[in-house]
Design an enzyme around this catalytic site. Structure first.
Site, PDB file in Angstrom:
ATOM      1  CG  PHE A  44      -1.904   0.881   1.174  1.00  0.00           C
ATOM      2  CD1 PHE A  44      -3.598   0.776   0.706  1.00  0.00           C
ATOM      3  CD2 PHE A  44      -2.171   1.816   1.410  1.00  0.00           C
ATOM      4  CE1 PHE A  44      -4.245   1.634   0.525  1.00  0.00           C
ATOM      5  CE2 PHE A  44      -3.216   3.088   2.011  1.00  0.00           C
ATOM      6  CZ  PHE A  44      -4.131   3.102   1.034  1.00  0.00           C
ATOM      7  CG  ASP A  64      -0.737  -3.151   6.771  1.00  0.00           C
ATOM      8  OD1 ASP A  64      -1.322  -3.343   7.183  1.00  0.00           O
ATOM      9  OD2 ASP A  64      -0.277  -1.868   6.335  1.00  0.00           O
ATOM     10  CE1 TYR A  66      -9.277   2.080   7.028  1.00  0.00           C
ATOM     11  CE2 TYR A  66      -9.124   3.603   8.949  1.00  0.00           C
ATOM     12  CZ  TYR A  66      -8.803   3.273   7.830  1.00  0.00           C
ATOM     13  OH  TYR A  66      -6.949   2.989   6.985  1.00  0.00           O
ATOM     14  CE  LYS A  67      -7.983  -0.797   5.128  1.00  0.00           C
ATOM     15  NZ  LYS A  67      -8.561  -0.519   4.384  1.00  0.00           N
ATOM     16  NE  ARG A 107     -10.298  -2.669  -2.664  1.00  0.00           N
ATOM     17  CZ  ARG A 107      -9.521  -2.474  -1.398  1.00  0.00           C
ATOM     18  NH1 ARG A 107      -8.145  -2.427  -1.368  1.00  0.00           N
ATOM     19  NH2 ARG A 107     -10.248  -1.538  -0.891  1.00  0.00           N
TER      20      ARG A 107
HETATM   21  C1  PLP Z   1      -2.247  -1.726   3.749  1.00  0.00           C
HETATM   22  C2  PLP Z   1      -2.693  -0.513   3.975  1.00  0.00           C
HETATM   23  N1  PLP Z   1      -1.830   0.469   5.227  1.00  0.00           N
HETATM   24  C3  PLP Z   1      -1.793   1.109   5.338  1.00  0.00           C
HETATM   25  C4  PLP Z   1      -2.982   1.912   4.926  1.00  0.00           C
HETATM   26  C5  PLP Z   1      -3.040   3.649   5.567  1.00  0.00           C
HETATM   27  O1  PLP Z   1      -3.947   3.867   6.837  1.00  0.00           O
HETATM   28  P1  PLP Z   1      -4.460   5.029   7.676  1.00  0.00           P
HETATM   29  O2  PLP Z   1      -5.596   6.208   6.165  1.00  0.00           O
HETATM   30  O3  PLP Z   1      -5.138   4.712   8.372  1.00  0.00           O
HETATM   31  O4  PLP Z   1      -3.002   5.848   7.774  1.00  0.00           O
HETATM   32  C6  PLP Z   1      -4.700   1.474   4.148  1.00  0.00           C
HETATM   33  C7  PLP Z   1      -5.337   2.088   4.351  1.00  0.00           C
HETATM   34  O5  PLP Z   1      -6.191   1.547   4.008  1.00  0.00           O
HETATM   35  C8  PLP Z   1      -3.869  -0.315   4.187  1.00  0.00           C
HETATM   36  O6  PLP Z   1      -4.923  -0.662   3.000  1.00  0.00           O
END
Ligand code: PLP
Length: 410
Positions: A125, A196, A221-222, A369
């Protein structure tokens, strides 16, 4: 091909069926985006009302003590701990995911001062890639971030590697990595492992202790349904408590915050990683959302998740042979709780589905997705979603010129 009636029969026998009533859902829609933003639960509604009306509204500043607000980040961490296989006192709920990754990366780089390489996945990500690069630079000792093809990790695990940071479930493809094996390989090379869990927590059973993970972090939040921008969580194995330093110290991570001392002295345990005042209403929302998980087990969630994704893949392939490349692994061991379909008109397909009440999302360049969340999705929802997908594909509705311009959030 599975029929609609067979799906209805599966719903009749579904041990999780009653939990759907705990969610605020529009029955005219099929929500396949709980992997991005989970829906509101009745528990969240109750708990947020209670925090706002009673604890804040009536208790005012007294609630920091009387309602336990000051300890809420740790208390909620303990409630979340079983979902990732952690022990009490090893999980903190705070900040958002990128911030927590920054804290862990910054601290972890100090634990291997003689090593100069951090490894991560080239398709990680983007926020993870940005923050690891920034923290490596801030370390100020020539640390190199290697972004690699994760299948070649073994080739890169030399004696200069300080830290490996991987996302356990690929946000595009839904592929799940072998956490225990990779962590063992990383440890064998003398490096530290950070996972992560953004697309893992609440989606698949996790066992950080069994896998001997050093550090992990995930968002609220997911699949956890904690609400937009919900606080995130971090796991630090007990062996690193008092050793891993918080590189972003703040007053509430001090051993005695209300002594107002000018010099920082870290609190013990996970409290050391607190920086700022907790976002109490947001913690309440997440706390309320966790109630529904406490009425089932992650094993039951996992069994239904695999059944739903199996059904979706089978129906899509039977009804629309050759239209999509299914990029999510078929192998259960490597599949999390989403299905990714590749198509050059992916954006238009997702938009046309949304207009017809099937909510998924699009990840550039070409991935449609679909998240499968067993707490509220029914087998018949999967069937109906595929019926609508077939309509979108056979009518070429996705070519509508309105979809030529992408919205800010896809
Ligand atoms: C794999 C992954 N890492 C990090 C993040 C970033 O999260 P945040 O906005 O809480 O910093 C996300 C957000 O969707 C994500 O999917």
């Amino acid at each position: 091909m599975t029929t609609r009636n067979e799906c209805l029969a599966l719903d009749e026998r579904d041990p999780l069926a009653a939990l759907r009533a705990e969610f605020v859902l529009n029955d005219a829609e099929i929500y396949l985006d709980g992997n991005s933003l989970g829906p509101v639960t009745r528990g969240t509604q109750r708990r947020v009302r209670e925090v706002v009306d009673r604890e804040w509204g009536e208790g005012l500043v007294r609630s920091w003590n009387a309602a336990g607000w000051i300890d809420a980040p740790l208390a909620l961490g303990d409630r979340l701990a079983p979902m990732i296989g952690a022990r009490d006192g090893e999980v903190l709920v705070a900040d958002t995911l990128t911030f927590l990754l920054a804290k862990i990366i910054g601290g972890a780089l100090e634990l291997r001062p003689e090593r100069h390489v951090v490894i991560t996945d080239e398709v990680n990500f983007h926020s993870d890639l940005y923050i690891v690069a920034a923290m490596a630079q801030l370390a100020g000792r020539g640390i190199i971030v290697k972004t690699i093809d994760r299948s070649t990790l073994g080739d890169h695990l030399g004696d200069d590697v300080a830290l490996v940071m991987l996302t356990h479930v690929d946000f595009r493809t839904g592929e799940m990595l072998d956490m225990a094996q990779i962590t063992a390989d990383v440890h064998a090379a003398g490096a530290l492992m950070l996972w992560d869990f953004a697309h893992s927590t609440g989606a698949v059973p996790l066992d950080v202790i069994g896998a001997d993970v050093d550090f992990a972090a995930g968002c609220g939040y997911k699949y956890l349904n904690g609400g937009p921008g919900a606080p995130a969580f971090m796991y630090v194995a007990a062996r690193w408590h008092g050793v891993l330093r918080n590189p972003l110290p703040g007053w509430l991570g001090h051993a005695r915050p209300f002594d107002f001392e000018p010099l920082y002295e870290s609190a013990a345990g996970m409290r050391a990683y607190v920086t700022s005042s907790p976002s109490v209403i947001a913690l309440g929302a997440l706390e309320g959302a966790l109630e529904v998980f406490e009425r089932t087990t992650m094993a039951a969630v996992r069994a239904k998740s695999l059944a739903l994704t199996d059904l979706f893949i089978a129906l899509v392939e039977e009804a629309l042979p050759g239209d999509f490349e299914v990029v999510t692994p078929r192998d259960h061991v490597r599949r999390a709780s989403q299905v990714a379909l590749r198509h050059e008109h992916g954006y238009g397909i997702v938009q046309a589905l949304i207009e017809r009440g099937v909510i998924g999302d699009f990840r550039a360049p070409d991935i449609c997705r679909f998240g499968f969340t067993p707490l509220y999705l029914r087998y018949v929802d999967v069937y109906d979603a595929v019926t609508i997908l077939v309509d979108v594909m056979t009518t070429s509705a996705y070519l509508d010129e309105r979809y030529a311009v992408r919205l800010a959030v896809t």
